[in-house]
Scaffold this active site. Structure first.
Site, PDB file in Angstrom:
ATOM      1  N   GLU A 132       0.863  -1.297   0.133  1.00 30.51           N
ATOM      2  CA  GLU A 132      -0.052  -0.044  -0.051  1.00 30.51           C
ATOM      3  C   GLU A 132       0.902   1.215  -0.112  1.00 30.51           C
ATOM      4  O   GLU A 132       0.402   2.154   0.515  1.00 30.51           O
ATOM      5  CB  GLU A 132      -1.027  -0.018   1.163  1.00 30.51           C
ATOM      6  CG  GLU A 132      -1.899  -1.370   1.216  1.00 30.51           C
ATOM      7  CD  GLU A 132      -2.746  -1.045   2.517  1.00 30.51           C
ATOM      8  OE1 GLU A 132      -2.632  -0.315   3.278  1.00 30.51           O
ATOM      9  OE2 GLU A 132      -3.481  -2.239   2.579  1.00 30.51           O
ATOM     10  N   CYS A 133       1.907   1.207  -0.833  1.00 29.99           N
ATOM     11  CA  CYS A 133       2.859   2.286  -0.690  1.00 29.99           C
ATOM     12  C   CYS A 133       2.932   3.073  -1.987  1.00 29.99           C
ATOM     13  O   CYS A 133       2.397   2.128  -3.063  1.00 29.99           O
ATOM     14  CB  CYS A 133       4.376   1.868  -0.541  1.00 29.99           C
ATOM     15  SG  CYS A 133       5.726   2.944  -0.420  1.00 29.99           S
TER      16      CYS A 133
END
Length: 165
Positions: free
Chosen positions: A35-36
């Site tokens: 989720e970066c």
């Protein structure tokens, strides 16, 4: 641990990764997160794996090490991480189980990398990259700003690939 080849890691699929089986091969270690903002680098890493590692018996190994250390951007279970990587990016390179990569609780591999690379090499975010040469020494490291297809990373990989076996 005194040698890169002494490490073992729990694998994302529940097995174990014995790094000693890669002796003599260059290895690119990347701390990853799903989720970066840099997560799209999985695509470049997979391309690199297919072009320089997967197709040859002595080419580059890419090792993903998911971590939830930075911004809590890897909150999923091993199965969720595995599915995300495979379905979204077609990841087929080896992946370790989610691990701590910074601080006093860091896994031994990342403590070794910090010792070998010095203070500036400590991961400060997701997608730091560590290139290990054919002799098991840290050759170079790269911040997340270095894309997997960046010329300077590709040049370093070429250098370690050309080392005597």
């Amino acid at each position: 641990m005194t040698s890169f080849y002494d490490f073992r890691l729990p694998a994302l699929d529940g097995g174990e990764i014995d790094i000693s089986r890669w002796k003599g091969r260059p290895v690119l270690i990347v701390n990853t997160a799903s989720e970066c903002g840099f997560t799209k680098q999985y695509e470049g890493l997979q391309k690199l794996w297919l072009e320089t590692g997967h197709a040859t018996l002595d080419g580059l190994i890419i090792l993903g090490v998911p971590s939830n250390d930075f911004g809590k951007q890897e909150p999923g279970t091993s199965e969720q991480i595995r599915q995300f990587c495979q379905l979204r990016y077609g990841v087929s390179f080896p992946m370790a189980a989610r691990s701590v990569v910074r601080g006093t609780e860091a896994i031994p591999l990342f403590r070794w990398l910090a010792k070998e690379g010095g203070f500036l090499s400590l991961p400060r975010w997701n997608f730091y990259k560590y290139l290990i040469d054919r002799q098991g020494k840290l050759h170079s490291w790269f911040t997340p700003l270095t894309d997997p297809q960046a010329p300077r990373l590709l040049k370093a990989i070429h250098q370690v690939n050309e080392q005597p076996r």
